[in-house]
Design an enzyme around this catalytic site. Structure first.
Site, PDB file in Angstrom:
ATOM      1  N   HIS A  11       0.876  -1.173   0.000  1.00 25.19           N
ATOM      2  CA  HIS A  11       0.000   0.000   0.000  1.00 25.19           C
ATOM      3  C   HIS A  11       0.909   1.217   0.000  1.00 25.19           C
ATOM      4  CE1 HIS A  11      -3.116   2.837   0.638  1.00 25.19           C
ATOM      5  NE2 HIS A  11      -2.708   3.164   1.854  1.00 25.19           N
ATOM      6  N   ASP A  13       1.400   4.930   0.221  1.00 35.31           N
ATOM      7  CA  ASP A  13       1.082   6.322   0.518  1.00 35.31           C
ATOM      8  C   ASP A  13       2.182   7.176  -0.092  1.00 35.31           C
ATOM      9  OD1 ASP A  13      -1.296   6.038   2.222  1.00 35.31           O
ATOM     10  OD2 ASP A  13       0.078   4.975   3.558  1.00 35.31           O
ATOM     11  N   ASP A 123      -7.883   1.869   1.509  1.00 41.09           N
ATOM     12  CA  ASP A 123      -7.660   2.668   2.717  1.00 41.09           C
ATOM     13  C   ASP A 123      -8.407   3.988   2.805  1.00 41.09           C
ATOM     14  OD1 ASP A 123      -6.486   2.798   5.226  1.00 41.09           O
ATOM     15  OD2 ASP A 123      -4.782   3.962   4.520  1.00 41.09           O
ATOM     16  N   HIS A 337      -5.432  10.322  -0.122  1.00 41.88           N
ATOM     17  CA  HIS A 337      -6.155  10.654   1.108  1.00 41.88           C
ATOM     18  C   HIS A 337      -5.257  11.285   2.170  1.00 41.88           C
ATOM     19  CE1 HIS A 337      -4.837   6.444   1.818  1.00 41.88           C
ATOM     20  NE2 HIS A 337      -4.765   6.796   3.083  1.00 41.88           N
TER      21      HIS A 337
END
Length: 585
Positions: A11, A13, A123, A337
């Site tokens: 994942h 970010d 997420d 996000h």
């Protein structure tokens, strides 16, 4: 027999507790390691790059020589890419931004291989109700997510308000339920058994999903060996290295007609029962949300529609689409996000300012050029004010515009039907030619000189009018002139009388004289019923004063309510006070 599908992934970010550039070092190391592992071990079958295609661009900017390797593994199905460009917060971006996200993601994926046809959203802090509808528009009939579902099985149907549905793969135990399995064989097998036992009671088929990865994790070279050991040792359980599409296909194959009878969850997914949603981020660093909304409005309502119209009118010279696309990419880079939610370190959000600035600069310039190109196609016999409406419905609203050079004092504003439009002056932009501070004798000399020249201040300056104010023993005299060829002289005799009256006022001891020119004047009026994504023109017409005056006088006579008519006969001008809009002409 139950099958555990182990999906290797990270994942990513893009920016969070480190900046984008700091995290990119880790991204480059991760994909370097991944490509080497895929080269060296055919038993390490698959890896998913988090459903977002921007990581490919971020990596290949640093490693352009690896482009063919990335393309090869994507086409072989060993490297899972897309369908998104970035993983957004769905509630803080516009619907068009969500659509554009998938559109750009698909375009990036096409350069490498097939996109993953699953709406993977591991997420984000909750999910919008229209997401199934949007996914269906991109031929995606399944979603996979964690937050917002609450207590529910691992397979559901998710229905949008319009009735669109997708099969929802619910990551009940998060997108990292197999991320920390031990490296020793016994611990790994025991961990998989516990994962299986946690999910099996909520599975609608004999397939469960083990997500082997989490935030910024790298691929495990020992995974093939450990999977083989678990497959051999777990009773009544098959363990396979898999992908989300393979898991989806297995689930659908077993469900068959039962898929249409799965439980339905409708609309927004905002439950915090099994995963926190961090609702405070909806208002954290509010300036981010405000700038994002302004940029989205600029691109969606102004730059894009009007540049498309301009390109149609001037296809041979005006192609602004690549610049609009670039602006969208800058904006989408602020939509992950952790970025738009405002929950990253300060430096991350300082860098967002630059992307917003770039988006805004491109959007404003594209809009300016597009509107200018459209205006050039308007067949107007006199200079016109063109009012554009970016809305999808007709609009009536107040309009403020600076006119350069300024109109004559009695010059009427007319709509397309020749009707008078009341307006008021909000302000003036002036240029000062010269000024002086004088006593009574000095002012008397100036008045005499002014009278002897008939109001001619200098050879090239035409007198328009005088503005006089007295304050605490000082007379402030502004002589307004014009350099424009053909400018009409103002009421010279009236101004001369006012100036001479100042000399007889014993309370005035000081005179401040300025000679100025109005370079521009800002007026305000009500533009009525401007068509959707269109325009209406207004003209300030010289020489139409008397005709318009008669028309207005007739209108007032017919409808006296809400308007008053006053004629200053000494100047032969018409003044109309229009009470409904509070404007005076």
């Amino acid at each position: 027999m139950l099958t555990i599908h182990v999906v290797s992934h990270t994942h990513w970010d893009r920016e969070w507790y480190l900046t984008f550039q700091q995290f990119r070092f880790r991204l480059v190391e991760l994909i370097d390691q991944l490509l080497a592992l895929l080269d060296a071990d055919p038993d390490y079958r698959y890896f998913m790059l988090d459903g977002q295609a921007i990581v490919l661009e971020d990596y290949l900017e640093v490693r352009p020589e690896r482009k063919e390797d990335v393309r090869r593994y994507a086409q072989e199905g060993r490297l899972l890419i897309g369908p998104w460009y970035i993983l957004p917060d769905e509630f803080l971006v516009s619907p068009e931004a969500t659509v554009r996200n998938l559109l750009i993601g698909e375009r990036v994926c096409r350069r490498f291989g097939p996109k993953m046809r699953i709406g993977y959203l591991p997420d984000p802090f909750g999910h919008i109700g229209q997401m199934p509808q949007i996914l269906r528009g991109f031929d995606i009939d399944a979603a996979c997510l964690w937050r917002g579902v609450g207590e529910a099985p691992t397979e559901l149907r998710w229905r949008a308000p319009d009735g669109s549905e997708v099969l929802l793969l619910h990551l009940r135990d998060s997108y990292s339920n197999a991320a920390w399995l031990p490296a020793d064989e016994n611990g790994f097998v025991q961990g998989l058994a516990e994962l299986r036992d946690s999910l099996a009671p909520y599975a609608t088929t004999s397939h469960v999903l083990a997500m082997q990865g989490t935030d910024h994790t790298r691929p495990r070279a020992d995974l093939p060996r450990l999977l083989a050991a678990a497959d051999a040792r777990l009773e009544d359980t098959r363990v396979v290295h898999s992908t989300l599409p393979r898991y989806l296909a297995a689930v659908r194959d077993e469900l068959g007609e039962r898929e249409s009878r799965l439980p339905v969850i409708s609309g927004e997914l905002r439950s915090s029962q099994r995963a926190h949603l961090l609702p405070g981020v909806l208002s954290t660093r509010m300036w981010i949300k405000q700038r994002n909304h302004a940029c989205e409005t600029l691109l969606e309502r102004w730059a894009e529609p009007f540049s498309a119209i301009a390109a149609h009118l001037q296809p041979e010279i005006l192609n602004l689409k690549p610049l609009v696309d670039r602006a969208w990419r800058y904006l989408l880079e602020n939509h992950p996000h952790d970025s738009i939610c405002g929950c990253s370190v300060d430096q991350v959000h300082r860098e967002m300012v630059t992307r917003f600035d770039w988006c805004e600069q491109i959007g404003e310039e594209v809009t300016r050029r597009s509107l200018q190109a459209i205006v050039q196609q308007i067949n107007a016999t006199t200079p016109a004010i063109v009012v554009f409406n970016p809305s999808s419905s007709p609009r009536t609203d107040l309009v403020s515009v600076e006119i350069e050079p300024p109109p004559e004092p009695d010059q009427p504003l007319l709509d397309e039907a020749g009707r008078i439009v009341p307006y008021r002056t909000l302000g003036r932009r002036r240029r000062e030619f010269f000024g002086m501070e004088v006593d009574r004798d000095g002012f008397a000399f100036l008045v005499a000189q002014f009278g002897s020249t008939g109001g001619r201040v200098q050879e090239q300056l035409t007198f328009r009018h005088a503005e006089i104010a007295v304050e605490e023993g000082t007379a402030h005299v502004h002589i307004v002139v014009s350099q424009r060829e053909g400018a009409r002289p103002g009421p010279f005799d009236e101004a001369l009388e006012q100036a001479q009256a100042l000399l007889t006022d014993e309370s005035i001891q000081h005179y401040s004289v300025r000679v100025v020119e109005d370079e521009g004047v800002t007026i305000q009026f009500v533009a009525r019923d401007v068509p959707p994504i269109g325009y209406t023109t207004y003209t300030l017409r010289v020489g139409a004063t008397l005709a318009v005056a008669h028309a207005v006088a007739h209108a007032v006579a017919q409808k006296p309510v809400g308007a008053t008519l006053a004629v200053a006969h000494d100047r032969a001008t018409l003044a109309v006070a229009h009470k409904p809009v509070g404007a005076t002409l």
